[in-house]
Write an enzyme that holds these catalytic residues in place. Structure first.
Site, PDB file in Angstrom:
ATOM      1  N   HIS A  79       0.834  -1.258   0.020  1.00 29.70           N
ATOM      2  CA  HIS A  79       0.068  -0.031  -0.092  1.00 29.70           C
ATOM      3  C   HIS A  79       0.894   1.235  -0.004  1.00 29.70           C
ATOM      4  CE1 HIS A  79      -3.825  -2.244   1.772  1.00 29.70           C
ATOM      5  NE2 HIS A  79      -3.508  -2.704   0.464  1.00 29.70           N
ATOM      6  N   LYS A  97      -7.907  -0.659   3.498  1.00 32.22           N
ATOM      7  CA  LYS A  97      -7.302  -0.521   4.691  1.00 32.22           C
ATOM      8  C   LYS A  97      -6.565  -2.033   4.990  1.00 32.22           C
ATOM      9  CE  LYS A  97      -9.319  -3.815   6.150  1.00 32.22           C
ATOM     10  NZ  LYS A  97      -9.163  -5.521   5.962  1.00 32.22           N
ATOM     11  N   THR A 255     -19.799  -5.392   7.445  1.00 30.34           N
ATOM     12  CA  THR A 255     -20.099  -6.079   5.952  1.00 30.34           C
ATOM     13  C   THR A 255     -21.148  -6.265   5.535  1.00 30.34           C
ATOM     14  OG1 THR A 255     -20.119  -8.200   7.119  1.00 30.34           O
ATOM     15  CG2 THR A 255     -17.724  -7.526   6.634  1.00 30.34           C
TER      16      THR A 255
HETATM   17  N1  LIG Z   1     -12.769  -2.731   2.697  1.00 34.07           N
HETATM   18  C1  LIG Z   1     -13.219  -4.126   2.568  1.00 34.07           C
HETATM   19  O1  LIG Z   1     -14.467  -4.463   2.566  1.00 34.07           O
HETATM   20  C2  LIG Z   1     -12.140  -5.019   2.181  1.00 34.07           C
HETATM   21  C3  LIG Z   1     -12.465  -6.274   2.113  1.00 34.07           C
HETATM   22  C4  LIG Z   1     -11.400  -7.340   1.985  1.00 34.07           C
HETATM   23  C5  LIG Z   1      -9.981  -6.963   1.799  1.00 34.07           C
HETATM   24  N2  LIG Z   1      -9.781  -5.741   1.855  1.00 34.07           N
HETATM   25  C6  LIG Z   1      -8.388  -5.191   1.669  1.00 34.07           C
HETATM   26  O2  LIG Z   1      -8.052  -5.365   0.328  1.00 34.07           O
HETATM   27  C7  LIG Z   1      -7.046  -5.784   0.211  1.00 34.07           C
HETATM   28  C8  LIG Z   1      -6.919  -6.967  -0.711  1.00 34.07           C
HETATM   29  O3  LIG Z   1      -7.613  -8.070  -0.168  1.00 34.07           O
HETATM   30  P1  LIG Z   1      -8.261  -9.275  -0.874  1.00 34.07           P
HETATM   31  O4  LIG Z   1      -8.904 -10.405  -0.005  1.00 34.07           O
HETATM   32  O5  LIG Z   1      -8.973  -8.749  -2.030  1.00 34.07           O
HETATM   33  O6  LIG Z   1      -6.801  -9.810  -1.530  1.00 34.07           O
HETATM   34  P2  LIG Z   1      -6.454 -10.877  -2.815  1.00 34.07           P
HETATM   35  O7  LIG Z   1      -7.784 -11.344  -3.561  1.00 34.07           O
HETATM   36  O8  LIG Z   1      -5.273 -11.606  -2.556  1.00 34.07           O
HETATM   37  O9  LIG Z   1      -5.966  -9.729  -3.924  1.00 34.07           O
HETATM   38  C9  LIG Z   1      -4.801  -9.052  -3.831  1.00 34.07           C
HETATM   39  C10 LIG Z   1      -4.522  -8.735  -5.105  1.00 34.07           C
HETATM   40  O10 LIG Z   1      -3.046  -7.780  -5.095  1.00 34.07           O
HETATM   41  C11 LIG Z   1      -2.539  -8.286  -6.267  1.00 34.07           C
HETATM   42  N3  LIG Z   1      -0.949  -8.774  -5.966  1.00 34.07           N
HETATM   43  C12 LIG Z   1       0.228  -7.990  -6.309  1.00 34.07           C
HETATM   44  N4  LIG Z   1       1.185  -8.497  -5.770  1.00 34.07           N
HETATM   45  C13 LIG Z   1       0.707  -9.711  -5.092  1.00 34.07           C
HETATM   46  C14 LIG Z   1       1.398 -10.700  -4.035  1.00 34.07           C
HETATM   47  N5  LIG Z   1       2.679 -10.709  -4.049  1.00 34.07           N
HETATM   48  N6  LIG Z   1       0.680 -11.618  -3.686  1.00 34.07           N
HETATM   49  C15 LIG Z   1      -0.680 -11.535  -3.800  1.00 34.07           C
HETATM   50  N7  LIG Z   1      -1.209 -10.774  -4.455  1.00 34.07           N
HETATM   51  C16 LIG Z   1      -0.658  -9.801  -4.943  1.00 34.07           C
HETATM   52  C17 LIG Z   1      -2.908  -9.356  -6.977  1.00 34.07           C
HETATM   53  O11 LIG Z   1      -3.730  -8.765  -8.207  1.00 34.07           O
HETATM   54  P3  LIG Z   1      -3.141  -9.050  -9.654  1.00 34.07           P
HETATM   55  O12 LIG Z   1      -2.493 -10.428  -9.764  1.00 34.07           O
HETATM   56  O13 LIG Z   1      -4.250  -8.929 -10.394  1.00 34.07           O
HETATM   57  O14 LIG Z   1      -2.209  -7.890 -10.004  1.00 34.07           O
HETATM   58  C18 LIG Z   1      -4.205  -9.912  -6.139  1.00 34.07           C
HETATM   59  O15 LIG Z   1      -5.263 -10.202  -6.773  1.00 34.07           O
HETATM   60  C19 LIG Z   1      -5.996  -5.786   1.412  1.00 34.07           C
HETATM   61  O16 LIG Z   1      -5.549  -4.801   1.881  1.00 34.07           O
HETATM   62  C20 LIG Z   1      -7.453  -6.181   2.338  1.00 34.07           C
HETATM   63  O17 LIG Z   1      -7.090  -5.729   3.775  1.00 34.07           O
HETATM   64  C21 LIG Z   1     -10.770  -4.788   2.137  1.00 34.07           C
END
Ligand SMILES: NC(=O)c1ccc[n+]([C@@H]2O[C@H](COP(=O)([O-])OP(=O)(O)OC[C@H]3O[C@@H](n4cnc5c(N)ncnc54)[C@H](OP(=O)(O)O)[C@@H]3O)[C@@H](O)[C@H]2O)c1
Length: 324
Positions: A79, A97, A255
């Protein structure tokens, strides 16, 4: 007719694909212009579901001079780097976040953003769900008398082994993920009080990240706050505010999806009322709020909220490592 801002998304994260990409596309205040990924095929698949949305790499999006705002849903450890990259390319930022994993990173971000007159907002969309305004109105109307205690919890059952939340190098851990919500809820629901954190505990798992924990805060007015969180837990997603003459419980605070009617339980000596609140879309409301910030050019409240949250998280890590 208000201005529409051009937005793009960094990474096809689960939260982006499920919620923010469709909400940005449908928002009356944003044009979703591009989505990006480390993997071009993934970006193309995400983009082609939406008319007129292009795809590319993170760098393509960051350098595109037509983009006003970048949404960053990358793993927590990325981030800071990508928020700074976006700001240096003149973009406003809506970042997931936790905005940062270390407090000093946020000081750098805030100083730069303020100097460049750019918004940096941390994506806690639950702030904008109307159920919480109902609760704030009830508190202001003395419906539960004087406030004595705020209790909040956010806990989820275990996630698949490879999830980013189990990787220390990606900024995983339960405090940064789940614990951030009850902490934010305290500030959203009782913003007029200056809470000091007095104790925090973290339990670590084999993956090397904290799996569960708790925090205790109080304020000069004598209100206690007990916050609990975890990611090997029975699902809990709420808060309760206990007063001298009653209690209000939010059962789905953080949520509540669009279309869902979250239940508030209102208890006094006269009895218990289960109140099903109107459905609301906190994602859409949040995007309207972000657009309003961009219209006004006043970002100080968001900067202050970001810093306050990050300072609490820093204090929780310190207290858990070295109890006072
Ligand atoms: N506000 C909310 O309601 C809410 C809900 C859930 C999560 N979040 C937040 O959103 C963020 C993502 O969470 P998520 O659960 O959606 O995660 P996720 O599905 O694992 O997605 C993370 C994305 O980051 C990219 N990425 C780049 N480098 C990476 C690496 N080394 N390893 C893994 N992914 C990498 C990937 O996109 P590409 O492969 O497409 O580049 C991956 O799809 C977190 O900060 C979490 O705290 C917020």
């Amino acid at each position: 007719m208000k201005k529409k801002y051009n937005a793009a998304v960094l990474g096809c994260a689960s939260i982006a694909v499920r919620s923010l990409i469709p909400e940005l596309f449908n928002s009356p205040r944003f044009n979703l212009c591009a989505v990006s990924s480390r993997d071009p095929a993934k970006a193309r698949d995400a983009a082609k579901r939406y008319d007129g949305v292009s795809w590319g790499t993170y760098e393509d999006v960051i350098r595109d001079r037509h983009i006003d705002l970048v949404y960053i849903p990358l793993p927590n450890s990325m981030h800071h780097e990508w928020t700074m990259n976006a700001l240096k390319n003149g973009k406003h930022v809506l970042c997931e976040k936790p905005l940062v994993t270390e407090y000093g990173q946020l000081e750098e971000i805030t100083a730069f953003a303020r100097a460049q007159r750019l918004l940096v907002a941390e994506n806690f969309q639950f702030r904008f769900h109307s159920q919480h305004q109902w609760v704030r109105n009830a508190l202001a109307g003395q419906k539960i008398g004087e406030i004595r205690t705020f209790r909040a919890s956010f806990g989820i059952p275990p996630l698949p082994v490879g999830n980013i939340r189990y990787h220390p190098e990606l900024g995983g851990g339960s405090l940064l993920d789940n614990g951030a919500y009850p902490l934010k809820a305290l500030q959203v629901m009782l913003p007029q009080y200056n809470f000091m954190m007095k104790a925090a505990t973290l339990c670590y798992g084999a993956s090397g990240v904290d799996i569960s924990g708790g925090m205790y805060l109080d304020c000069p007015e004598g209100i206690a706050a007990e916050l609990a969180f975890g990611m090997d837990n029975f699902y809990q997603c709420g808060y309760e505010i206990w007063g001298s003459t009653g209690k209000i419980t939010s059962t789905r605070a953080y949520t509540a999806p669009p279309g869902f009617r979250p239940r508030i339980i209102f208890e006094t000596a006269d009895g218990v009322e289960n109140i099903d609140m109107p459905a609301d879309n906190h994602f859409a409301n949040m995007l309207l709020h972000i657009a309003g910030c961009l219209d006004s050019g006043d970002f100080e409240d968001e900067y202050a909220q970001n810093l306050r949250q990050a300072a609490y998280i820093k204090r929780a890590f310190e207290l858990a490592a070295h109890p006072a």
